[in-house]
Design an enzyme around this catalytic site. Structure first.
Site, PDB file in Angstrom:
ATOM      1  N   THR A 186       0.337  -1.286   0.191  1.00  0.00           N
ATOM      2  CA  THR A 186       0.051  -0.011   0.354  1.00  0.00           C
ATOM      3  C   THR A 186       1.139   1.041   0.357  1.00  0.00           C
ATOM      4  OG1 THR A 186      -0.096  -0.041   2.817  1.00  0.00           O
ATOM      5  CG2 THR A 186      -2.011  -1.288   1.611  1.00  0.00           C
ATOM      6  N   GLU A 330      -5.671  -4.168  -0.886  1.00  0.00           N
ATOM      7  CA  GLU A 330      -6.480  -4.956  -0.545  1.00  0.00           C
ATOM      8  C   GLU A 330      -6.977  -5.898  -0.831  1.00  0.00           C
ATOM      9  OE1 GLU A 330      -4.794  -1.795   0.651  1.00  0.00           O
ATOM     10  OE2 GLU A 330      -4.728  -1.586   2.770  1.00  0.00           O
ATOM     11  N   LYS A 437     -16.097  17.270   9.911  1.00  0.00           N
ATOM     12  CA  LYS A 437     -17.292  17.050  10.737  1.00  0.00           C
ATOM     13  C   LYS A 437     -16.826  18.760  11.440  1.00  0.00           C
ATOM     14  CE  LYS A 437     -15.583  12.106  11.557  1.00  0.00           C
ATOM     15  NZ  LYS A 437     -14.500  11.793  12.082  1.00  0.00           N
ATOM     16  N   TRP A 442     -21.492  15.779   9.424  1.00  0.00           N
ATOM     17  CA  TRP A 442     -20.288  15.832   9.291  1.00  0.00           C
ATOM     18  C   TRP A 442     -20.860  16.053   6.739  1.00  0.00           C
ATOM     19  CZ3 TRP A 442     -19.635   9.218   8.393  1.00  0.00           C
ATOM     20  CH2 TRP A 442     -18.915   9.247   9.643  1.00  0.00           C
TER      21      TRP A 442
HETATM   22  P1  ADP Z   1      -3.543   4.551  -1.402  1.00  0.00           P
HETATM   23  O1  ADP Z   1      -4.964   4.740   0.583  1.00  0.00           O
HETATM   24  O2  ADP Z   1      -2.777   4.796  -1.162  1.00  0.00           O
HETATM   25  O3  ADP Z   1      -4.152   5.334  -2.394  1.00  0.00           O
HETATM   26  P2  ADP Z   1      -4.797   2.644  -3.017  1.00  0.00           P
HETATM   27  O4  ADP Z   1      -4.548   2.222  -4.621  1.00  0.00           O
HETATM   28  O5  ADP Z   1      -5.357   0.736  -2.585  1.00  0.00           O
HETATM   29  O6  ADP Z   1      -3.647   2.778  -2.053  1.00  0.00           O
HETATM   30  O7  ADP Z   1      -6.261   3.205  -2.654  1.00  0.00           O
HETATM   31  C1  ADP Z   1      -7.856   2.784  -2.215  1.00  0.00           C
HETATM   32  C2  ADP Z   1      -8.725   4.061  -1.869  1.00  0.00           C
HETATM   33  O8  ADP Z   1      -8.835   4.476  -3.117  1.00  0.00           O
HETATM   34  C3  ADP Z   1      -9.932   2.923  -1.584  1.00  0.00           C
HETATM   35  O9  ADP Z   1     -10.082   3.499   0.107  1.00  0.00           O
HETATM   36  C4  ADP Z   1     -10.657   4.462  -1.904  1.00  0.00           C
HETATM   37  O10 ADP Z   1     -10.447   5.633  -0.352  1.00  0.00           O
HETATM   38  C5  ADP Z   1      -9.811   5.540  -3.001  1.00  0.00           C
HETATM   39  N1  ADP Z   1     -10.852   4.876  -4.346  1.00  0.00           N
HETATM   40  C6  ADP Z   1     -10.774   3.947  -5.236  1.00  0.00           C
HETATM   41  N2  ADP Z   1     -11.614   4.262  -6.752  1.00  0.00           N
HETATM   42  C7  ADP Z   1     -12.157   4.995  -5.739  1.00  0.00           C
HETATM   43  C8  ADP Z   1     -13.482   5.487  -6.257  1.00  0.00           C
HETATM   44  N3  ADP Z   1     -13.866   5.408  -7.342  1.00  0.00           N
HETATM   45  N4  ADP Z   1     -13.719   6.738  -5.306  1.00  0.00           N
HETATM   46  C9  ADP Z   1     -13.464   7.372  -4.788  1.00  0.00           C
HETATM   47  N5  ADP Z   1     -12.202   6.392  -3.897  1.00  0.00           N
HETATM   48  C10 ADP Z   1     -11.853   5.527  -4.405  1.00  0.00           C
END
Ligand code: ADP
Length: 557
Positions: A186, A330, A437, A442
């Site tokens: 990650t 993940e 918040k 929110w």
């Molecule tokens: P990082 O947390 O470093 O960005 P990841 O690439 O694994 O690593 O990112 C996953 C996160 O990206 C998700 O938990 C979410 O917050 C965000 N995410 C992925 N796709 C979307 C989407 N279509 N809309 C909003 N957020 C998204």
């Protein structure tokens, strides 16, 4: 037990090797195409398979055994695609290293993964060289390309020489489907990055799941894989493209709008995938000159929220359907794809595609409140998204327990806040850590920035929560204005009237040159918060409209 028990299906192992063989036998004429800036190089799947065998043989000669990690430090290209298949299928573990990590994080993940060999692009040697003295597990470095490698301060092997030295044929070992196939870290917005290990089984079922969820790729398609191979398992596309026989178009390091569009115009992909930042850049480039994107039918966009304005612009200007998807490192990574129902009108289709995604078959998903109670799928109740399933991780490499990320009953706590409707469409309103918040209520930073980005003069907008004496926290909108345009906080506030609740409208605005991005091109709100805390953001405050804020208590939304 009844007699029927004896007539069950074969417990055939779900290994990538089986899918590899399928692609070779059935789609031998499909192609892998790598962009070189002004021309492309190509290999058929049959030739590519042959090169994969040689790579596996070469790594075996170097002493790589089952379970050993082999790192890749590469752009998207032919050799990286070969590594994606050959390394897992020889029983070793492909470790895709993020080329944009800070040196200390890069050294950390190489050591944590225990990489014995690293395959690196010659163009990336200066980056890898920064950690050359801190990676004791690495016995060999294999360089793709013939550029100077002296900065590494050691002898290196060359990819082309290695595979040329091997003969035809490699005997792929029989593998257990639960064996580790690959690992990605990650990006570690807090603390050190954490390793997510994909198994053969998870990649196998994810490939089918992605297809069923709506990634409509097949023979005759040309799939442009812009999402970096080091990001979240390349969204599973390297496996999906091979199995479905789509030509795979790899942009190498040419990811800026101009060279990317040159690649698109010459090689004519039919579909693609990348984070919103990339498509925003292409759109902007399209304001300077006419682009020929006519070959493209659809693009999957995810990794962060996709503004409706972006989806509309691609539809109107280029006739391209943007389909939003949601996933995480993940989750292998696809968890939801916003495929519209087939009877949707164009306008309805746009509405569906603007949502975060419909839960992919095979993924269990739930939303829970702060007490952990499950919330209904009514499209209104908002809670933390949790998921589990055959392609969702149960933990991190080398971390025995992580109650912050996993519930006692085995669900992944995604850190995303969303609602789910009765059709299984989820709508992410924020990451838990980005929610604003204000006076006990929110504000969704994602919704707010999407609305601001709908303003014709706004190129990018990111909204963060900042401390406020009266309301605890209030939104600060950081806005990038289009070249040559001028826009004021008052004009933007007026634009938001009627689009969001009055009390959402920010009083604090900061006009910046660019929204800082993470290593995979997403808005980095963490960096913005740090800049704000360090007093580096110039903030113009409009007068706090107490009346507007006060109306919230009267139920004004
Ligand atoms: P990082 O947390 O470093 O960005 P990841 O690439 O694994 O690593 O990112 C996953 C996160 O990206 C998700 O938990 C979410 O917050 C965000 N995410 C992925 N796709 C979307 C989407 N279509 N809309 C909003 N957020 C998204």
């Amino acid at each position: 037990m009844t007699g029927i028990q004896s007539t069950m299906m074969d417990d055939y192992p779900l290994t990538l090797t089986q899918l590899l063989e399928h692609g070779r036998r059935v789609h031998g004429n499909s192609k892998v195409v790598t962009w070189q800036g002004d021309h492309a190089r190509e290999h058929t799947f049959a030739e590519t398979y042959d090169r994969m065998e040689r790579l596996a043989a070469a790594l075996t000669s170097l002493g790589i055994e089952q379970g050993d990690a082999v790192g890749t430090f590469c752009w998207n290209h032919q050799e990286h695609l070969e590594a994606y298949w050959a390394i897992p299928c020889m029983g070793a573990v492909l470790h895709m290293l993020n080329i944009r990590l800070f040196p200390d994080q890069l050294a950390y993940v190489i050591n944590d993964g225990g990489d014995r060999v690293i395959i690196v692009d010659d163009s990336l040697i200066p980056v890898l060289a920064k950690v050359k003295d801190e990676i004791p597990t690495v016995e060999h470095i294999v360089v793709v390309g013939d550029g100077d490698a002296s900065e590494l301060g050691r002898d290196v092997l060359r990819y082309d020489d290695l595979i040329a030295a091997e003969g035809d044929g490699f005997s792929w070992p029989e593998l257990d489907e639960r064996q580790a196939a690959a690992m990605c870290y990650t990006s570690g917005t807090t603390g050190n990055p954490k390793g997510v290990v994909y198994s053969h089984r998870s990649n196998w079922v994810h490939t089918f799941g992605a297809s069923v969820a709506g990634l409509d790729v097949g023979v005759g398609d040309r799939l442009l894989i812009v999402v970096p191979q080091f990001h979240a398992n390349a969204w599973g596309l390297v496996y999906l493209g091979w199995v479905k026989g789509a030509d795979m178009l790899m942009p190498e390091r040419y990811l800026q709008p101009e060279p990317l569009v040159a690649f698109i115009e010459q090689e004519r992909p039919t579909c693609s995938a990348a984070v919103p930042t990339v498509w925003n850049g292409v759109l902007q480039y399209g304001e300077q000159r006419e682009l020929d994107l006519s070959s493209m039918r659809w693009v999957v966009v995810g990794g962060s929220a996709v503004p409706r304005s972006l989806i509309e612009a691609y539809q109107e200007r280029y006739g391209i359907e943007i389909v939003q998807a949601w996933g995480m490192t993940e989750t292998n990574p696809l968890g939801a794809v916003a495929s519209p129902p087939s009877d949707a009108t164009p306008e309805e289709s746009l509405d569906w595609r603007s949502r975060t995604g419909r839960i992919a078959p095979g993924v269990d998903m739930r939303i829970v409140d702060d007490e952990g109670s499950e919330l209904p799928w009514d499209g209104e109740s908002v809670g933390e998204v949790q998921c589990r399933g055959p392609w969702i991780t149960r933990g991190y490499h080398g971390v025995s327990e992580d109650p912050e990320k996993f519930t006692a009953d085995g669900w992944l706590r995604t850190g995303d806040v969303a609602s789910i409707d009765g059709h299984g469409f989820m709508q992410i309103s924020d990451r838990t850590k980005d929610v604003i918040k204000t006076g006990g209520e929110w504000i969704s930073s994602v919704d707010l920035e999407n609305e601001i980005m709908g303003h014709p003069d706004v190129l990018e907008a990111a909204v963060i929560g900042v401390p406020d004496e009266k309301w605890d926290e209030r939104p600060l909108a950081c806005v990038v204005v289009r070249d040559g345009a001028e826009v004021t906080p008052a004009a933007l506030s007026a634009f938001l009237e009627g689009r969001v609740a009055k009390w959402w409208i920010p009083e604090r605005w900061s006009f910046i040159d660019e929204v800082p991005k993470t290593s995979v091109g997403k808005f980095s709100k963490k960096t913005l918060r740090e800049r704000h805390d360090a007093g580096e953001l110039e903030v113009s405050s409009s007068v706090v409209d107490d009346l507007a804020l006060g109306q919230r208590a009267d139920g004004d939304t």
